[in-house]
Scaffold this motif. Sequence first.
Motif, PDB file in Angstrom:
ATOM      1  N   GLU A   1      -3.199   4.732 -11.634  1.00  0.00           N
ATOM      2  CA  GLU A   1      -4.360   5.346 -11.250  1.00  0.00           C
ATOM      3  C   GLU A   1      -5.297   4.716 -10.602  1.00  0.00           C
ATOM      4  O   GLU A   1      -5.282   3.272 -10.759  1.00  0.00           O
ATOM      5  CB  GLU A   1      -4.869   5.981 -12.514  1.00  0.00           C
ATOM      6  CG  GLU A   1      -5.379   5.224 -13.614  1.00  0.00           C
ATOM      7  CD  GLU A   1      -5.593   5.866 -15.038  1.00  0.00           C
ATOM      8  OE1 GLU A   1      -5.336   7.178 -15.191  1.00  0.00           O
ATOM      9  OE2 GLU A   1      -6.178   4.988 -15.967  1.00  0.00           O
ATOM     10  N   VAL A   2      -6.386   5.034  -9.833  1.00  0.00           N
ATOM     11  CA  VAL A   2      -7.459   4.095  -9.261  1.00  0.00           C
ATOM     12  C   VAL A   2      -8.304   3.928 -10.431  1.00  0.00           C
ATOM     13  O   VAL A   2      -9.052   4.784 -10.890  1.00  0.00           O
ATOM     14  CB  VAL A   2      -8.020   4.588  -7.986  1.00  0.00           C
ATOM     15  CG1 VAL A   2      -9.209   3.907  -7.490  1.00  0.00           C
ATOM     16  CG2 VAL A   2      -6.826   4.870  -7.035  1.00  0.00           C
TER      17      VAL A   2
ATOM     18  N   LYS B   1      -9.101  -0.653  -3.305  1.00  0.00           N
ATOM     19  CA  LYS B   1      -9.046   0.081  -4.496  1.00  0.00           C
ATOM     20  C   LYS B   1      -8.453  -0.925  -5.695  1.00  0.00           C
ATOM     21  O   LYS B   1      -7.615  -1.886  -5.228  1.00  0.00           O
ATOM     22  CB  LYS B   1      -7.835   1.239  -4.240  1.00  0.00           C
ATOM     23  CG  LYS B   1      -8.611   2.314  -3.517  1.00  0.00           C
ATOM     24  CD  LYS B   1      -7.311   3.329  -3.413  1.00  0.00           C
ATOM     25  CE  LYS B   1      -7.768   4.601  -2.691  1.00  0.00           C
ATOM     26  NZ  LYS B   1      -6.572   5.144  -2.114  1.00  0.00           N
TER      27      LYS B   1
ATOM     28  N   TYR C   1       0.894  -1.167  -0.063  1.00  0.00           N
ATOM     29  CA  TYR C   1      -0.078   0.219  -0.039  1.00  0.00           C
ATOM     30  C   TYR C   1       0.868   1.230  -0.077  1.00  0.00           C
ATOM     31  O   TYR C   1       0.455   2.136  -0.596  1.00  0.00           O
ATOM     32  CB  TYR C   1      -0.994  -0.012   1.125  1.00  0.00           C
ATOM     33  CG  TYR C   1      -1.840  -1.221   0.941  1.00  0.00           C
ATOM     34  CD1 TYR C   1      -2.755  -1.344  -0.113  1.00  0.00           C
ATOM     35  CD2 TYR C   1      -2.089  -2.081   1.762  1.00  0.00           C
ATOM     36  CE1 TYR C   1      -3.600  -2.254  -0.489  1.00  0.00           C
ATOM     37  CE2 TYR C   1      -3.132  -3.365   1.543  1.00  0.00           C
ATOM     38  CZ  TYR C   1      -3.750  -3.283   0.501  1.00  0.00           C
ATOM     39  OH  TYR C   1      -4.525  -4.448   0.035  1.00  0.00           O
ATOM     40  N   SER C   2       2.038   1.421   0.640  1.00  0.00           N
ATOM     41  CA  SER C   2       2.841   2.428   0.648  1.00  0.00           C
ATOM     42  C   SER C   2       3.452   2.726  -0.671  1.00  0.00           C
ATOM     43  O   SER C   2       3.484   3.664  -1.131  1.00  0.00           O
ATOM     44  CB  SER C   2       3.915   2.183   1.687  1.00  0.00           C
ATOM     45  OG  SER C   2       4.713   1.217   1.724  1.00  0.00           O
TER      46      SER C   2
ATOM     47  N   TYR D   1      -6.056  -0.863  -8.977  1.00  0.00           N
ATOM     48  CA  TYR D   1      -5.147  -0.111  -9.605  1.00  0.00           C
ATOM     49  C   TYR D   1      -5.158  -0.367 -11.144  1.00  0.00           C
ATOM     50  O   TYR D   1      -4.884  -1.543 -11.534  1.00  0.00           O
ATOM     51  CB  TYR D   1      -3.760   0.005  -8.826  1.00  0.00           C
ATOM     52  CG  TYR D   1      -3.771   0.237  -7.365  1.00  0.00           C
ATOM     53  CD1 TYR D   1      -3.799   1.718  -7.185  1.00  0.00           C
ATOM     54  CD2 TYR D   1      -3.952  -0.416  -6.665  1.00  0.00           C
ATOM     55  CE1 TYR D   1      -3.743   2.046  -5.819  1.00  0.00           C
ATOM     56  CE2 TYR D   1      -3.850  -0.149  -5.016  1.00  0.00           C
ATOM     57  CZ  TYR D   1      -3.825   1.240  -4.812  1.00  0.00           C
ATOM     58  OH  TYR D   1      -4.052   1.509  -3.439  1.00  0.00           O
TER      59      TYR D   1
ATOM     60  N   LEU E   1       0.902   6.285  -7.229  1.00  0.00           N
ATOM     61  CA  LEU E   1      -0.114   6.895  -7.501  1.00  0.00           C
ATOM     62  C   LEU E   1       0.114   8.577  -7.374  1.00  0.00           C
ATOM     63  O   LEU E   1      -0.375   9.306  -8.189  1.00  0.00           O
ATOM     64  CB  LEU E   1      -1.116   6.712  -6.329  1.00  0.00           C
ATOM     65  CG  LEU E   1      -2.949   6.941  -6.571  1.00  0.00           C
ATOM     66  CD1 LEU E   1      -3.102   6.145  -7.661  1.00  0.00           C
ATOM     67  CD2 LEU E   1      -3.689   6.624  -5.269  1.00  0.00           C
ATOM     68  N   LYS E   2       0.751   8.981  -6.358  1.00  0.00           N
ATOM     69  CA  LYS E   2       1.229  10.322  -6.327  1.00  0.00           C
ATOM     70  C   LYS E   2       2.188  10.576  -7.544  1.00  0.00           C
ATOM     71  O   LYS E   2       1.931  11.847  -7.944  1.00  0.00           O
ATOM     72  CB  LYS E   2       2.089  10.577  -4.970  1.00  0.00           C
ATOM     73  CG  LYS E   2       2.014  11.915  -4.575  1.00  0.00           C
ATOM     74  CD  LYS E   2       2.703  11.925  -3.182  1.00  0.00           C
ATOM     75  CE  LYS E   2       4.095  12.445  -3.526  1.00  0.00           C
ATOM     76  NZ  LYS E   2       5.064  12.264  -2.221  1.00  0.00           N
TER      77      LYS E   2
ATOM     78  N   MET F   1       2.242   1.662  -3.740  1.00  0.00           N
ATOM     79  CA  MET F   1       1.041   2.004  -4.540  1.00  0.00           C
ATOM     80  C   MET F   1       0.551   3.499  -4.478  1.00  0.00           C
ATOM     81  O   MET F   1       0.387   4.290  -5.198  1.00  0.00           O
ATOM     82  CB  MET F   1      -0.472   1.277  -4.373  1.00  0.00           C
ATOM     83  CG  MET F   1      -0.073  -0.237  -4.714  1.00  0.00           C
ATOM     84  SD  MET F   1       0.897  -0.573  -6.160  1.00  0.00           S
ATOM     85  CE  MET F   1      -0.091   0.131  -7.454  1.00  0.00           C
ATOM     86  N   SER F   2       0.644   3.894  -3.019  1.00  0.00           N
ATOM     87  CA  SER F   2       0.283   5.344  -2.774  1.00  0.00           C
ATOM     88  C   SER F   2       1.417   6.309  -3.533  1.00  0.00           C
ATOM     89  O   SER F   2       1.252   7.375  -4.100  1.00  0.00           O
ATOM     90  CB  SER F   2       0.269   5.904  -1.461  1.00  0.00           C
ATOM     91  OG  SER F   2       0.629   5.007  -0.466  1.00  0.00           O
ATOM     92  N   ARG F   3       2.552   5.861  -3.468  1.00  0.00           N
ATOM     93  CA  ARG F   3       3.623   6.375  -4.007  1.00  0.00           C
ATOM     94  C   ARG F   3       3.685   6.532  -5.491  1.00  0.00           C
ATOM     95  O   ARG F   3       3.693   7.424  -6.174  1.00  0.00           O
ATOM     96  CB  ARG F   3       5.210   5.911  -3.634  1.00  0.00           C
ATOM     97  CG  ARG F   3       6.280   6.758  -4.217  1.00  0.00           C
ATOM     98  CD  ARG F   3       7.589   6.112  -3.571  1.00  0.00           C
ATOM     99  NE  ARG F   3       7.784   4.687  -3.747  1.00  0.00           N
ATOM    100  CZ  ARG F   3       8.213   4.124  -4.960  1.00  0.00           C
ATOM    101  NH1 ARG F   3       8.515   4.823  -6.040  1.00  0.00           N
ATOM    102  NH2 ARG F   3       8.250   2.827  -4.870  1.00  0.00           N
TER     103      ARG F   3
ATOM    104  N   PRO G   1      -8.671   1.528   1.850  1.00  0.00           N
ATOM    105  CA  PRO G   1      -7.608   1.354   0.742  1.00  0.00           C
ATOM    106  C   PRO G   1      -7.414   0.125   0.264  1.00  0.00           C
ATOM    107  O   PRO G   1      -7.196  -0.014  -1.081  1.00  0.00           O
ATOM    108  CB  PRO G   1      -6.517   1.857   1.536  1.00  0.00           C
ATOM    109  CG  PRO G   1      -6.673   1.614   3.121  1.00  0.00           C
ATOM    110  CD  PRO G   1      -8.279   1.673   3.185  1.00  0.00           C
TER     111      PRO G   1
END
Lengths: 174, 229
Positions: free
Chosen positions: A54-55, A67, A41-42, A69, A48-49, A44-46, A64
Motif C-alpha cells: 500500500e502507499v 510514493k 514502478y511497473s 510503499y 499495489l493492484k 510496484m503498481s502490480r 509516482p
Amino acid sequence: MSIGHTLLGLLESGPRHGYDLKRAFDEKFGHDRPLHYGQVYSTMSRLLKNGLVEVDGIEAGGGPERKRYAITDAGITDVEHWLATPEKPAEYLQSTLYTKVVLALLTHRDAGDILDSQRSEHLRSMRILTDRKRHGDLADQLICDHALFHLEADLRWLELTAARLDKLRAVVAK
Amino acid sequence: MNAPAGSLLTAEGLRKAYGPTVALDGADFSIHPGEVVAVMGPSGSGKSTLLHCLAGIVPPDAGSIMYAGRELATMNDAERSALRRSEFGFVFQFGQLVPELTCVENVALPLRLNGTSRKEAERTALDWMGRLEVDDLAGKRPGEVSGGQGQRVAVARALVTGPRVLFADEPTGALDSLNGERVMELLTDAARSTNAAVVLVTHEARVAAYSDREIVVRDGKSRDMERAV
C-alpha cells in the motif's frame, strides 16, 4: 528470479521509496543486472493492484517516484509462501550440446573436437568466475559458486560423453 | 627440438608403455615461468605418467624433455635427483608428510637434505608455513592436523626450496570443496609470487579453473587447447 517477491521481501523491514527499493535490490541481488526504474514502478503498481503493498505516504512534489510503499499482511503471507515453495529444478533435457554431438556423428565430423572446444570455453568462463570470486566479497563468492557448480556439471557431462563417443557413434549409425 | 620461446620445460613426442599398456603415445607439453597449466583428461589417460616423465621420475621410452635448455635424457641419475631436490617441488594427493616429524620439520626437510643448517632451514620453513597460513601448526605432527591443514603443510614443503617448477598431482583430491579451494588459492598465489611454473594434474574443472590454460590428455596423446584455437 521473481522481482515482485524480492521487492516485497525488501519491504518487510520497513516502508521505502521506489528509488530506495531499486538501490537495495541492485546492491544485494543485481550484481550483473541492475533493475531499470521502469521495472520497479511497473512491479510496484502490480503489487499495489493486488493488495500486496500500500502507499504509505506521498512526498510533496507528487509524481509516482515520490510514493513510499509499505507491505500489507497479504504481502507478508505472499513472501512467506514464495520462500516456502521449493523451486522446480531445471531439467536441461533440451541440450544444444547433445544435439551438436549427435549431428557431428551423423555427418562424420569429429565429435571429440566439439567436446574439447566446449570444455575449453567452459573453463574460460570458470576462470573468470574463479578470479572474481577470489577478489570479491562473500556475496560474490556465493553467486560465482552457484554458476561454477552448474558449469562443472556441464563439464562432467562433456567428459562422460567423450568417454562414450564410440558407443554413441554406433547407436547413431543405426 | 624447437622449444616455444621462453619456455622453461618442454616435452615433445613422449612415448611410454608399461608392458603392453601404452600410457603416452606422442604427448607434447610446454610451460613458461610463472604459468599454471592444468593437465586434464579421464582416468587412465596418461596424465600422471606425463607428470612423472616431465619431472624426471620416470624416463620416457621415446621423445625429448628439455628443462632450462638441457635435455633430461642426457643427465645422469645424480643430476636428475639434484634437479628434483632443488629445482622441482612436488605435491601429491595423499600421505607425503613424514608422520614422525613435526610439521615444521617436515617443511624444513628438503632444505636439510640440501645441507642447510637446522636453524636456517626451520626459519625458512616457518616463513613458508606463514604464507600458507599454517605456521601455528609448526610443533604438531601430521597425525594431529586436519586433511586441509596437512595439504597446506605439504604445499609449504614443496615450495620451501624455491623451486622453478611445482608439480601438483590431484593436490585437492582428498579435500572437501572449501579446503580444496583454499589450498588452490594459496598454492597458486605462492607459486606466482615466486614466478614458479605449476604443472597441475587434475580431473576437477573447479581446480583447473585456477590455471592459466589447460592441456587435455586422451589415450596418451595431448592437446593444447590454447594453441588449438
